[in-house]
Design a protein around this motif. Structure first.
Motif, PDB file in Angstrom:
ATOM      1  N   TRP A   1      -7.583  15.436   5.593  1.00  0.00           N
ATOM      2  CA  TRP A   1      -7.659  14.612   6.807  1.00  0.00           C
ATOM      3  C   TRP A   1      -7.345  13.155   6.509  1.00  0.00           C
ATOM      4  O   TRP A   1      -7.450  12.711   5.358  1.00  0.00           O
ATOM      5  CB  TRP A   1      -9.061  14.722   7.426  1.00  0.00           C
ATOM      6  CG  TRP A   1     -10.102  13.943   6.668  1.00  0.00           C
ATOM      7  CD1 TRP A   1     -10.488  12.671   6.913  1.00  0.00           C
ATOM      8  CD2 TRP A   1     -10.844  14.379   5.521  1.00  0.00           C
ATOM      9  NE1 TRP A   1     -11.446  12.272   5.996  1.00  0.00           N
ATOM     10  CE2 TRP A   1     -11.673  13.301   5.146  1.00  0.00           C
ATOM     11  CE3 TRP A   1     -10.880  15.564   4.788  1.00  0.00           C
ATOM     12  CZ2 TRP A   1     -12.545  13.380   4.033  1.00  0.00           C
ATOM     13  CZ3 TRP A   1     -11.752  15.630   3.690  1.00  0.00           C
ATOM     14  CH2 TRP A   1     -12.563  14.550   3.328  1.00  0.00           C
TER      15      TRP A   1
ATOM     16  N   ASP B   1      -8.139   9.635   9.051  1.00  0.00           N
ATOM     17  CA  ASP B   1      -8.643   9.258  10.374  1.00  0.00           C
ATOM     18  C   ASP B   1      -8.896  10.523  11.203  1.00  0.00           C
ATOM     19  O   ASP B   1      -9.549  11.437  10.718  1.00  0.00           O
ATOM     20  CB  ASP B   1      -7.681   8.289  11.071  1.00  0.00           C
ATOM     21  CG  ASP B   1      -7.679   6.911  10.412  1.00  0.00           C
ATOM     22  OD1 ASP B   1      -8.523   6.685   9.529  1.00  0.00           O
ATOM     23  OD2 ASP B   1      -6.840   6.076  10.773  1.00  0.00           O
TER      24      ASP B   1
ATOM     25  N   GLY C   1     -12.203   7.360  -1.442  1.00  0.00           N
ATOM     26  CA  GLY C   1     -13.579   7.000  -1.788  1.00  0.00           C
ATOM     27  C   GLY C   1     -14.431   6.614  -0.601  1.00  0.00           C
ATOM     28  O   GLY C   1     -15.643   6.438  -0.716  1.00  0.00           O
ATOM     29  N   THR C   2     -13.801   6.434   0.582  1.00  0.00           N
ATOM     30  CA  THR C   2     -14.530   5.917   1.735  1.00  0.00           C
ATOM     31  C   THR C   2     -14.845   6.988   2.763  1.00  0.00           C
ATOM     32  O   THR C   2     -15.606   6.745   3.683  1.00  0.00           O
ATOM     33  CB  THR C   2     -13.674   4.843   2.446  1.00  0.00           C
ATOM     34  OG1 THR C   2     -12.401   5.440   2.761  1.00  0.00           O
ATOM     35  CG2 THR C   2     -13.437   3.651   1.549  1.00  0.00           C
ATOM     36  N   GLY C   3     -14.213   8.155   2.630  1.00  0.00           N
ATOM     37  CA  GLY C   3     -14.387   9.189   3.629  1.00  0.00           C
ATOM     38  C   GLY C   3     -13.381   9.092   4.764  1.00  0.00           C
ATOM     39  O   GLY C   3     -13.342   9.946   5.646  1.00  0.00           O
ATOM     40  N   LEU C   4     -12.557   8.047   4.767  1.00  0.00           N
ATOM     41  CA  LEU C   4     -11.571   7.893   5.830  1.00  0.00           C
ATOM     42  C   LEU C   4     -10.468   8.928   5.715  1.00  0.00           C
ATOM     43  O   LEU C   4      -9.907   9.368   6.713  1.00  0.00           O
ATOM     44  CB  LEU C   4     -10.925   6.502   5.762  1.00  0.00           C
ATOM     45  CG  LEU C   4     -11.571   5.410   6.579  1.00  0.00           C
ATOM     46  CD1 LEU C   4     -12.991   5.187   6.117  1.00  0.00           C
ATOM     47  CD2 LEU C   4     -10.784   4.136   6.496  1.00  0.00           C
TER      48      LEU C   4
ATOM     49  N   ALA D   1       0.828  -1.192   0.000  1.00  0.00           N
ATOM     50  CA  ALA D   1       0.000   0.000   0.000  1.00  0.00           C
ATOM     51  C   ALA D   1       0.866   1.247   0.000  1.00  0.00           C
ATOM     52  O   ALA D   1       0.581   2.233  -0.665  1.00  0.00           O
ATOM     53  CB  ALA D   1      -0.898  -0.007   1.220  1.00  0.00           C
TER      54      ALA D   1
ATOM     55  N   LEU E   1      -2.893   5.016   7.327  1.00  0.00           N
ATOM     56  CA  LEU E   1      -3.119   4.612   5.944  1.00  0.00           C
ATOM     57  C   LEU E   1      -4.620   4.471   5.712  1.00  0.00           C
ATOM     58  O   LEU E   1      -5.326   3.975   6.587  1.00  0.00           O
ATOM     59  CB  LEU E   1      -2.480   3.245   5.703  1.00  0.00           C
ATOM     60  CG  LEU E   1      -1.053   3.213   5.188  1.00  0.00           C
ATOM     61  CD1 LEU E   1      -0.452   1.848   5.446  1.00  0.00           C
ATOM     62  CD2 LEU E   1      -1.032   3.511   3.698  1.00  0.00           C
ATOM     63  N   ALA E   2      -5.102   4.870   4.559  1.00  0.00           N
ATOM     64  CA  ALA E   2      -6.532   4.695   4.294  1.00  0.00           C
ATOM     65  C   ALA E   2      -6.802   4.699   2.798  1.00  0.00           C
ATOM     66  O   ALA E   2      -6.017   5.214   2.005  1.00  0.00           O
ATOM     67  CB  ALA E   2      -7.333   5.797   4.974  1.00  0.00           C
ATOM     68  N   ARG E   3      -7.932   4.067   2.427  1.00  0.00           N
ATOM     69  CA  ARG E   3      -8.352   4.046   1.029  1.00  0.00           C
ATOM     70  C   ARG E   3      -9.166   5.294   0.728  1.00  0.00           C
ATOM     71  O   ARG E   3      -9.941   5.770   1.569  1.00  0.00           O
ATOM     72  CB  ARG E   3      -9.248   2.827   0.784  1.00  0.00           C
ATOM     73  CG  ARG E   3      -8.645   1.517   1.173  1.00  0.00           C
ATOM     74  CD  ARG E   3      -7.940   0.885   0.013  1.00  0.00           C
ATOM     75  NE  ARG E   3      -8.850   0.235  -0.902  1.00  0.00           N
ATOM     76  CZ  ARG E   3      -9.109  -1.072  -0.863  1.00  0.00           C
ATOM     77  NH1 ARG E   3      -8.578  -1.818   0.047  1.00  0.00           N
ATOM     78  NH2 ARG E   3      -9.903  -1.618  -1.768  1.00  0.00           N
TER      79      ARG E   3
ATOM     80  N   ILE F   1      -5.079   6.039  -2.757  1.00  0.00           N
ATOM     81  CA  ILE F   1      -4.643   5.596  -1.431  1.00  0.00           C
ATOM     82  C   ILE F   1      -3.984   6.767  -0.727  1.00  0.00           C
ATOM     83  O   ILE F   1      -3.248   7.536  -1.346  1.00  0.00           O
ATOM     84  CB  ILE F   1      -3.684   4.404  -1.562  1.00  0.00           C
ATOM     85  CG1 ILE F   1      -4.483   3.210  -2.074  1.00  0.00           C
ATOM     86  CG2 ILE F   1      -3.026   4.067  -0.224  1.00  0.00           C
ATOM     87  CD1 ILE F   1      -3.675   2.015  -2.397  1.00  0.00           C
TER      88      ILE F   1
END
Lengths: 799, 350
Positions: B133, B135, B119-122, B7, B115-117, B96
């Motif tokens: 942002w 998390d 499209g998810t809002g994370l 990732a 770390l976050a994907r 990513i």
């Protein structure tokens, strides 16, 4: 002097390359099997330790919505509020006629220990492979084969450590396949998560305790003890070979020893030279054995991993890490084994008079008294084995019984064979026949070690395969009975479940399968509530029950528990069972529950709802005669996703598949042990054949052809194998009984009935004869080709 | 190569193996937009993400001091990396995101990553209102008027540390290179690059010993590209200096395996007027034998600048999945001041 002596000693191996090969191969094989088992155990232990608390996804506390799936936005809100959570999306799908359990994980946030091994350090996969369509899916090789050609799948990568029927994939792929629209099933709470529930960020979410892993090492201990026992057995069998070969090498070198001593080599020097030679050979064989063991362990590990996961839910990597400690212990055991095997020979040399005859003779002779002494030791071991379970509890006592039985029988074998051969001799009339029996008896001491090895291998084989086959038969029958419903459905949410129950009225009877996980008598357990339906009385066999167990049960006055829970706590019908704080019910009966490591209890549905009103009410078993019709109606009319339906045939097939994989390792070790025993006979026969010329020459001189002599040699080998099998059969059956009635009960908490499989015995008998035949082939061919001049030389050289 | 590594590689443009690190970074750019000298920056839109470019970052460093005069430094970075040149809703997003946060004291160094994907809002960024942002780490506009980046709030946390800062700009946004087109190699690799180097900061650092009130100066870099390095470049040394005169200096040196390092610099006058310098105008020479070098000799003759940089905490290694050195420095010589130093592509110190 020392160098000259050493080269004189070593020259023996140059002249006898086959003997060198036998010695090295025997020791290497023994070390290989022993260290393979050790490697597997070490790997398992390492991953238990590494995983302590993180065994499988089930080891995590989770957040879930009792009413259904979790919206992606809720997950994002939690993460943005600082909750360390990782998403899981899972479901079942029918793909290419196969039921597929799709497990979607998010590789970026999922705990690394739970990622498929294919994403490990050696992977050449790129992020694009993983995250861009079609994506990657990991599944067991047989699952991949079954899915061959199905459309809309990710690129499949074989991972033998995964249970059959499961596809582990990126959550994006799972989302696509399950059409989940971004929704999630559960959120794993990772280390550092706050206590309690998220409150107003996600009021619908409930916290669920980790799926009971129980005391995993305690549960798996029995499995590893099983493996260790097998490893030890193989090592013992291997040592028989080494003992034979070293003894022969010492015997054949007696003239060299005498000459060296006569030339002034001190005894101490000779012994230390021999010891050095032995250490060298042992190191060489040990290294070979470790390499071989590593290969064997690597080949077996995926099945071991599958077994442990299937039986206990313990997760193990499918690949083996090389551990120097393990390799050193392998070398150590090879050295120790070689020393033990050579101790007798070295001691004889120490005591050899300087001017003793250098004439080689049969390297070991056993007097009738020695034979009786050995038999007495065997009988004592048998008795001690039988006494063990009477004196002590636990798995170790079970294994003491096994060990005593096997070793005792092995030690008794020479006496039994000798008696049988005397019987044969007494009935023989013709001179050739009398010679045949007498000569066979005379050879017995040289062969007895190999035959004892064969006995061990055969008995183990019979015992273990009887156990496995009995287990399988019982398991199949039990599955047939226990899967009372024809269809199992899981509603996506509580509201859908209520609608389903309404919809089913008039269409099919249904049985609620509603459970809560809770500790039962201080161990992980599960509690089910079942409704009063006649199928339970007719299909749910009780192995130990009060007379009116079912009436008492459905009158809300009793509890049923599985055999494991009952045995662990020594429950008998009528005993009080605690189901929760202040909730105690008398035991109405006990039922078999194979393959479940946990305690389980059943209560009537009203009791369940009274004590656990929050129980999820999603799963139902349907009773129907028209499976395809109801399946279609549920899907088309009711609108239930196909993923939420499973019929009992599929369920049964999956269970049996897991069962069969569980015993792959056992079967493999069985075959390996038998091969080692076959090898032991070969070495023993080779050893004897080189010394038998003086005994055969007179017969040849009396007119018996080399062909006839060779035929008799083969016949002898077959006769001894057949006799050994005759002894092995009852020993093996006793072993099977031990495994089923003692070891299984201690290890797994269930007792199995024993069935007999004569066809298997016949097959094994054939195998034993074949092994004897193959082992006899080489020496006999040598005999048949011996030049007549060699026979003549025997007389010429006679002193 | 574990999935984290996968990732992360994705996050910093795919390479064949983690160990290779910064070498060959972003040399492929199939289907992605290529920076062009004709493109003009446009605000506030360019404060938000550019999914058509392979990589992008929001990179803030700050030199802070407490009431007793102790030096601190913080770093807050959000990287975006695309596996494909588009954004999509939900799990299908090929974007990513990687967050790095650091906090240096003269004796301690803290680092954390997220770390976050996409499209998810994370994780993500929006141009207006401005917010970036991942998390619970957040950089958000608090500007009532003017540019979205004129005032920011900034939070991050990790093992043993957290910070919560308020930033106010007292100067304009500054384009780097030629109108924001910053060349990175002699072969012409380039990025779009602008900065806000004029932040005054107040806020609180949370350390194991308790909260510390701090004030200081901050520097925000915004950069996006699809192929920032050439094939033979395997790491860079980057500096941002706040000089006591009120002027600022941005400079970097891209190390090349086969030829001399490529350097670039922008002199920023106290009023924000940038003077970009081409390759060779700036020289950066390690002044210690340490690896990575935590002391530097910096020369920009065109501005009569000859200074020595010394790390406030030489142990400011970021031991993350994708490791590098990043920490505050003291400036002495022809000019005085403070600043930040980033060094990538070095082996981890012992």
């Amino acid at each position: 002097m020392r160098r000259a002596a050493l080269s004189a000693l070593l020259s023996h191996w140059r002249r006898q390359p086959l003997q060198l090969f036998t010695l090295l191969a025997g020791l290497a094989l023994a070390t290989a099997l022993w260290s393979a088992v050790q490697a597997i155990n070490a790997e398992a232990r390492r991953s238990y330790d590494a995983a302590a608390g993180t065994l499988g996804l089930g080891a995590y506390e989770t957040l879930g919505d009792p009413a259904g799936r979790i919206p992606l936005a809720t997950f994002a809100a939690l993460r943005r509020a600082g909750w360390p959570v990782a998403p899981i999306l899972e479901g079942r799908l029918l793909v290419a006629g196969e039921r597929l359990h799709v497990l979607g994980i998010e590789p970026i946030s999922a705990p690394v220990e739970n990622l498929p091994a294919g994403l490990g350090p050696d992977s050449d996969l790129t992020p694009a492979d993983l995250f861009l369509p079609p994506g990657l899916g990991f599944a067991a090789p047989e699952t991949i084969a079954a899915l061959d050609g199905a459309p809309d799948l990710p690129r499949l990568i074989a991972d033998p450590a995964l249970p059959p029927g499961q596809l582990v994939t990126d959550i994006a792929v799972a989302d696509r396949m399950l059409e989940a629209g971004g929704d999630l099933d559960r959120l794993l709470l990772l280390p550092g998560a706050p206590e309690g529930t998220p409150g107003e960020i996600a009021p619908a979410l409930r916290r669920t305790a980790p799926q009971d892993q129980g005391d995993l090492s305690r549960l798996t201990d029995s499995f590893h003890l099983n493996l260790t026992a097998f490893g030890l057995l193989s090592f013992a069998v291997g040592l028989f070979i080494v003992h034979g070969t070293i003894g022969l090498a010492f015997e054949q070198r007696r003239p060299i020893f005498r000459t060296l001593r006569a030339l002034g080599l001190p005894l101490g020097t000779l012994l230390s030279l021999l010891l050095a030679e032995l250490l060298l050979l042992a190191l060489l064989a040990g290294a070979l054995g470790i390499a071989l063991g590593y290969l064997i362990a690597g080949a077996l590990l995926p099945d071991v991993a599958a077994t442990l996961r299937g039986l206990y839910g313990a997760s193990l990597p499918g690949t083996l890490a090389f551990d120097p400690v393990w390799a050193l212990s392998g070398l150590g055991i090879a050295l120790a084994g070689a020393l033990v095997a050579a101790a007798h020979g070295l001691d004889k040399i120490r005591r050899m008079p300087l001017l003793a005859s250098a004439q080689p003779r049969a390297w070991t002779t056993v007097s009738a008294r020695a034979l009786r002494r050995q038999a007495a030791a065997g009988a004592a071991l048998l008795l001690a084995g039988v006494a063990a379970p009477l004196l002590a509890d636990g798995l170790l006592a079970g294994f003491a019984l096994l060990g005593g039985l096997l070793l005792g029988a092995a030690l008794l074998l020479p006496l039994l064979l000798s008696a049988a051969l005397s019987l044969g001799a007494a009935r023989a009339r013709r001179a050739a026949a009398q010679w045949f029996w007498a000569d066979t008896r005379q050879q017995l001491p040289g062969l007895s070690l190999a035959l004892m090895a064969l006995l061990l291998a055969l008995a183990t084989n019979i015992g273990v395969s009887t156990m496995v086959s009995s287990f399988r038969l019982t398991f199949t029958g039990w599955l047939d009975q226990r899967l009372v419903s024809q269809l199992y459905v899981t509603a996506p949410s509580e509201s859908e479940a209520a609608r389903l129950r309404d919809w089913l009225k008039g269409r099919a009877d249904f049985l609620p399968i509603w459970k809560v996980d809770l500790p039962l008598h201080d161990a992980p357990g599960e509690l089910y509530g079942i409704s009063d339906n006649p199928v339970y009385r007719s299909h749910w066999p009780l192995i130990d029950a009060a007379p009116d167990a079912w009436d008492q049960f459905f009158a809300n006055e009793g509890v049923l528990v599985n055999e494991q829970l009952a045995r662990r706590n020594g429950f008998a019908p009528g005993d009080p069972v605690t189901l929760g704080p202040g909730w105690v019910l008398p035991l109405a009966g006990t039922y078999s529950d194979y393959g479940n490591p946990n305690g389980q209890a059943l209560v009537s549905l009203p009791l369940m709802l009274q004590h656990h009103p929050e129980v999820p009410r999603l799963r139902h078993g349907l009773l129907t005669d028209d499976i395809p019709g109801l399946t279609a109606a549920l899907h088309d009319d009711f609108g239930l996703p196909r993923a939420n339906l499973i019929n009992n045939e599929t369920l049964k097939a999956t269970s049996l598949q897991i069962f069969d994989r569980t015993f792959t390792v056992t079967a493999a070790l069985n075959v390996l042990t038998l091969s080692v025993a076959g090898f032991a006979i070969l070495t023993a026969l080779l050893t004897l054949s080189t010394m038998r010329l003086p005994q055969l020459a007179p017969l040849w001189a009396l007119g018996m052809t080399r062909r006839r002599l060779a035929r008799l040699e083969i016949l002898r080998s077959l006769a001894l194998a057949a006799l050994t099998f005759t002894v092995a059969l009852p020993v093996g059956l006793a072993l099977a009984w031990c495994l089923l009635a003692v070891v299984n009960v201690e290890a797994f908490g269930w007792r199995l009935p024993m069935f007999l499989f004569p066809r298997q015995w016949l097959l094994l008998f054939g195998l034993a004869l074949l092994a004897a035949l193959i082992a006899a082939f080489l020496p006999v061919r040598r005999l048949a080709r011996t030049e007549p001049s060699h026979f003549l030389k025997v007389f010429a050289d006679e002193r | 190569m574990n999935a984290r590594c996968l990732a992360l590689l994705a996050a910093l443009a795919a390479g064949p193996a983690c160990a290779q690190g910064y070498a060959g970074l972003g040399t492929r750019a199939e289907g992605f937009a290529i920076p062009s000298p004709d493109t003009r920056l446009s605000f506030p839109d360019d404060h938000g993400p550019h999914p058509e470019y392979r990589i992008e970052w929001w990179y803030l460093t700050a030199n802070l001091t407490d009431a007793a005069g102790t030096d601190y430094g913080i770093q807050w970075t959000l990287f975006r990396s695309a596996l494909a040149p588009f954004e999509a809703e939900g799990w299908a997003s090929p974007q990513i995101w990687l967050g790095n946060a650091g906090l240096s004291t003269p004796t301690e160094h803290y680092a954390a990553e997220r770390l976050a994907r996409g499209g998810t809002g994370l994780a993500g960024a929006t141009a207006q209102p401005f917010e970036a942002w991942i998390d619970d780490w957040r950089m958000a506009s608090t500007a009532m008027t003017g540019d979205q980046l004129d005032a920011l709030s900034l939070t991050a946390n990790g093992d043993g540390f957290a910070y919560d800062l308020a930033l106010t700009a007292n100067g304009p946004l500054v384009p780097q290179g030629i109108d924001g087109y910053s060349v990175k190699s002699r072969e012409g690799q380039a990025s779009h690059y602008y900065s806000q180097p004029f932040y005054d900061i107040t806020g609180t650092l949370s350390l194991p010993s308790g909260p510390v009130e701090v004030t200081g100066q901050g520097w925000l870099d915004r950069e996006y590209s699809s192929q920032p390095l050439s094939e033979t470049q395997d790491g860079w040394d980057w500096i941002s200096l706040h000089l006591d005169s009120g002027a600022k200096l941005m400079g970097f040196r891209l190390r090349d395996r086969e030829s001399a390092a490529f350097t670039s610099a922008t002199w920023i006058a106290p009023d924000g007027t940038p003077t970009p310098y081409r390759d060779g105008a700036l020289t950066m020479t390690p002044a210690t034998d340490a690896e990575p070098p935590t002391g530097w000799q910096i020369d920009l003759p065109a501005q009569d600048l000859s200074v020595q940089l010394d790390a406030i905490n030489p142990k400011s290694w970021m031991p993350l999945t994708f490791p590098y050195w990043e920490g505050p420095v003291r400036v002495t010589g022809s000019h005085q001041g403070r600043g930040y130093l980033e060094m990538t592509g070095y082996p981890a110190p012992e």
